[in-house]
Scaffold this active site. Structure first.
Site, PDB file in Angstrom:
ATOM      1  N   GLY A 389       0.850  -1.254  -0.280  1.00  0.00           N
ATOM      2  CA  GLY A 389      -0.040   0.248  -0.154  1.00  0.00           C
ATOM      3  C   GLY A 389       0.875   1.252   0.013  1.00  0.00           C
ATOM      4  O   GLY A 389       2.095   1.212   0.107  1.00  0.00           O
ATOM      5  N   CYS A 416       5.378  -6.169   1.678  1.00  0.00           N
ATOM      6  CA  CYS A 416       5.751  -4.876   1.291  1.00  0.00           C
ATOM      7  C   CYS A 416       5.490  -3.690   2.478  1.00  0.00           C
ATOM      8  O   CYS A 416       6.179  -3.570   3.441  1.00  0.00           O
ATOM      9  CB  CYS A 416       5.374  -4.456  -0.132  1.00  0.00           C
ATOM     10  SG  CYS A 416       6.397  -3.159  -0.646  1.00  0.00           S
ATOM     11  N   PHE A 419       5.136  -5.466   5.731  1.00  0.00           N
ATOM     12  CA  PHE A 419       6.486  -5.616   6.141  1.00  0.00           C
ATOM     13  C   PHE A 419       6.850  -4.437   6.969  1.00  0.00           C
ATOM     14  O   PHE A 419       7.429  -4.342   8.223  1.00  0.00           O
ATOM     15  CB  PHE A 419       7.474  -6.013   5.236  1.00  0.00           C
ATOM     16  CG  PHE A 419       8.933  -5.754   5.452  1.00  0.00           C
ATOM     17  CD1 PHE A 419       9.486  -6.927   6.052  1.00  0.00           C
ATOM     18  CD2 PHE A 419       9.628  -4.363   5.488  1.00  0.00           C
ATOM     19  CE1 PHE A 419      11.089  -6.838   6.330  1.00  0.00           C
ATOM     20  CE2 PHE A 419      10.972  -4.468   5.726  1.00  0.00           C
ATOM     21  CZ  PHE A 419      11.881  -5.315   5.995  1.00  0.00           C
ATOM     22  N   HIS A 542       7.214  -8.723  -2.800  1.00  0.00           N
ATOM     23  CA  HIS A 542       5.842  -9.251  -3.091  1.00  0.00           C
ATOM     24  C   HIS A 542       5.879 -10.597  -3.640  1.00  0.00           C
ATOM     25  O   HIS A 542       6.168 -10.918  -4.923  1.00  0.00           O
ATOM     26  CB  HIS A 542       5.304  -8.338  -4.306  1.00  0.00           C
ATOM     27  CG  HIS A 542       4.864  -7.126  -3.796  1.00  0.00           C
ATOM     28  ND1 HIS A 542       3.516  -6.927  -3.355  1.00  0.00           N
ATOM     29  CD2 HIS A 542       5.702  -6.068  -3.996  1.00  0.00           C
ATOM     30  CE1 HIS A 542       3.590  -5.251  -3.044  1.00  0.00           C
ATOM     31  NE2 HIS A 542       4.925  -5.021  -3.447  1.00  0.00           N
ATOM     32  N   GLU A 544       3.780 -12.632  -3.959  1.00  0.00           N
ATOM     33  CA  GLU A 544       2.597 -13.019  -4.657  1.00  0.00           C
ATOM     34  C   GLU A 544       2.708 -12.932  -6.196  1.00  0.00           C
ATOM     35  O   GLU A 544       2.119 -13.646  -6.987  1.00  0.00           O
ATOM     36  CB  GLU A 544       1.272 -12.106  -4.259  1.00  0.00           C
ATOM     37  CG  GLU A 544       1.430 -10.810  -4.396  1.00  0.00           C
ATOM     38  CD  GLU A 544       2.118  -9.882  -3.436  1.00  0.00           C
ATOM     39  OE1 GLU A 544       3.150 -10.291  -2.847  1.00  0.00           O
ATOM     40  OE2 GLU A 544       1.872  -8.654  -3.367  1.00  0.00           O
TER      41      GLU A 544
HETATM   42  N1  GLN Z   1       4.553   2.691   0.213  1.00  0.00           N
HETATM   43  C1  GLN Z   1       5.764   1.672   0.736  1.00  0.00           C
HETATM   44  C2  GLN Z   1       6.822   2.221  -0.169  1.00  0.00           C
HETATM   45  O1  GLN Z   1       7.037   2.776  -1.061  1.00  0.00           O
HETATM   46  C3  GLN Z   1       5.278   0.195   0.212  1.00  0.00           C
HETATM   47  C4  GLN Z   1       5.028   0.147  -1.427  1.00  0.00           C
HETATM   48  C5  GLN Z   1       4.194  -1.274  -1.599  1.00  0.00           C
HETATM   49  O2  GLN Z   1       3.782  -1.739  -0.566  1.00  0.00           O
HETATM   50  N2  GLN Z   1       4.373  -1.810  -2.746  1.00  0.00           N
HETATM   51  O3  GLN Z   1       8.033   1.438   0.321  1.00  0.00           O
END
Ligand code: GLN
Length: 569
Positions: A389, A416, A419, A542, A544
């Site tokens: 996100g 991501c 994490f 990711h 996934e």
């Molecule tokens: N916003 C976070 C970043 O830019 C995570 C990105 C994501 O979840 N794809 O590092």
């Protein structure tokens, strides 16, 4: 032999004449690669990508053919990187860093093969290429036109791919519906391609939707007929029509479509919605689609391939057998559009059958979650995922969910952003850094535990500028990640701008957090885990995106296994 072929052949060696014909790329042999072009009518989202990937699946897995898919998107965006997943569905990331439409994810999973930027093209990229060429004076004073320049660029794109990959068949999915302004020139390019390649080298498959208005209680084919008429009005004769419908397609409807479109009845195929996409290749095979395509294009079974289709059937057997239900919560901002999390849903769907599990998903809207109601939000769950996100919306609620999972030893998988949320949760609630935050959420935070990647500091634009694509990582021996991967090195796909601030590493590790995956050369943390818990893991990448029906991600496997184990009863 059509005159076009003569001219094309001579063009590849000499002459600036015949400007309306497009030069063939080096090494290109006319007729060597065949083309299957999929269009859709009646409704958007009719399932062109699904059908074309399933046809590709059978051609590759059953007949050993070399398949190269291409998705054409009519958007003027250069790629999908700046598209809002809430409106357009997930942004899928390829190993080479291309940010693309989620259909590319479907192709990778169905074909069990990695794709690259040559498998995805947007209108924006075509026009940018043309304008760049024009500015560089490459058109030698000519007026630049849709025909031959735009259509030529498109044909060239497909032929370059065919020549480079030495494909038996290129599958071209034309985004949008027939009749859209956005794809009209693309369809014109496909008509030209069919003419130039000659008979028996290009096969058009049209996917239509058969309406069945509740008030009438019967299937109606008119909208499908009009869609086919529009296609034929553009000079394109479909060879196969797939009729998608909510209930079995009636014979009368197929006959009508056949008569209206010059397509033999046996090639007007009724397709029902299957409860699980993985069953579709088998369904289409039973309908003889592969035989029809190979007949039309004169393709022969390669016969020299391992029978991977039996593996695919094995997966279906597992899907059909009795499985134990597990309920997994997924938090996130785009909870109303499930397409935004397509790859996660697919990873759960294709990993679970290997473990005898059947995953049910519960969506958690985190903007409403707080310390007082988190228990209710998490009730009935066997595990929780916080997916990727951007921005601050709902992050406090996500952190509450991570805390609940950690404190109650509920399996947790953070992907991501998930994490990063797990790092913040641990810093705040275990290390006592109450103000721990990400500079993405609070640029002025006193405790920037998550901060921008050093390499990202100088970057201004938003398009294609994140840390993108596949990177290798080293995995610490003796950790859960190492046990799951079964090796010390793995490659995963990334899409992020922020990362763990190395200044906080010592504190986080001292309190028990283990960073089990790391970039080999740079100090970028890529996997975290908490040894005391059954499964508390976050990945800066990711998993996934690389999880495949025939090769599920080891991390999703570990997560679902933990969910099953924790299940009472
Ligand atoms: N916003 C976070 C970043 O830019 C995570 C990105 C994501 O979840 N794809 O590092």
């Amino acid at each position: 032999m059509p005159k076009a072929l003569d001219v094309l052949k001579s063009l590849s060696s000499k002459s600036d004449e015949h400007e309306f014909y497009t030069r063939l790329p080096k090494g290109y042999v006319l007729g060597k690669t065949k083309y299957l072009i999929i269009t859709g009518s009646v409704i958007s989202g009719v399932g062109k990508g699904t059908f074309s990937s399933c046809i590709g699946n059978i051609l590759k897995m059953c007949h050993g053919l070399k398949v190269s898919p291409v998705k054409f998107d009519g958007y003027l965006n250069f790629d999908a990187g700046t598209l809002n997943p809430y409106r357009h569905g997930e942004v899928f990331v390829l190993d080479d860093g291309t940010e693309c439409d989620l259909d590319l994810g479907t192709y990778e999973r169905m074909l069990n093969q990695n794709l690259c930027r040559d498998n995805y093209i947007t209108a924006g990229r075509i026009f940018k290429t043309i304008i760049d060429k024009e500015r560089a004076g490459k058109y030698l004073g000519r007026d630049v036109q849709f025909i031959p320049h735009v259509t030529g660029e498109i044909k060239g794109f497909l032929r370059e791919l065919a020549a480079r990959e030495q494909s038996d068949i290129v599958l071209v999915e034309v985004g949008g519906t027939v009749g859209d302004i956005e794809n009209s020139y693309f369809l014109e390019a496909m008509r030209e391609l069919a003419y130039e390649e000659g008979p028996g080298n290009v096969c058009f498959v049209s996917v239509v939707y058969i309406l069945e208005p509740g008030s009438l209680g019967e299937q109606k084919s008119k909208a499908a007929q009009l869609g086919l008429k529009a296609l034929m009005g553009m000079g394109i004769q479909p060879s196969i029509v797939i009729c998608r419908a909510g209930s079995p397609v009636r014979e009368k409807i197929r006959e009508k479509i056949s008569i209206y479109s010059n397509v033999p009845l046996e090639r007007v195929v009724g397709s029902l919605d299957v409860d699980n996409i993985h069953k579709l290749p088998l369904f289409l095979k039973e309908k003889g689609i592969d035989v029809a395509v190979m007949d039309i294009l004169g393709l022969k079974d390669r016969g020299n391939h391992p029978n991977v289709f039996s593996e695919w059937k094995g997966l279906i057997d597992k899907i059909n057998s009795k499985r134990r239900e597990v309920t997994i919560g997924i938090t996130g901002k785009y909870t109303t559009v499930h397409d935004s999390y397509m790859s996660i849903l697919k990873a759960l769907e294709h990993t679970a059958p290997y473990l005898g599990a059947d995953v049910k998903v519960k969506w958690i809207e985190t903007t409403k979650v707080n310390a007082d109601n988190v228990r209710d939000a998490m009730s009935g769950l066997d595990g929780v995922i916080v997916p990727g996100g951007f921005g601050s919306r709902g992050t406090d609620g996500k952190i509450e969910c991570v805390r609940y999972a950690r404190e109650n030893d509920m399996p947790y998988l953070g992907l991501c952003y998930g994490f990063q949320m797990a790092v913040l949760e641990f810093a705040r609630n275990v290390c006592g850094l109450k103000d721990a935050d990400s500079t993405e959420i609070d640029p002025g935070t006193k405790e920037p535990c998550i901060c921008i990647l050093p390499e990202q500091e100088e970057i201004d634009g938003l398009g294609g500028s994140m840390r993108l694509g596949g990177y290798d990582m080293t995995i610490k021996p003796g950790t859960l990640a190492h046990k799951l991967y079964g090796k010390s090195r793995a490659r995963e796909r990334f899409r992020h701008r922020y990362n763990v601030n190395t200044k906080y590493l010592e504190t986080l590790e001292k309190h028990g957090l283990v960073f089990s995956g790391m970039a080999p050369q740079k100090k970028i943390m890529q996997i975290l885990e908490l040894p005391g818990n059954c499964f508390h893991m976050g990945t800066q990448f990711h998993p996934e995106f690389t999880s495949r029906p025939l090769k599920p991600s080891p991390l999703f496997r570990g997560f679902i296994e933990a969910c099953l184990k924790g299940r009472k009863g």
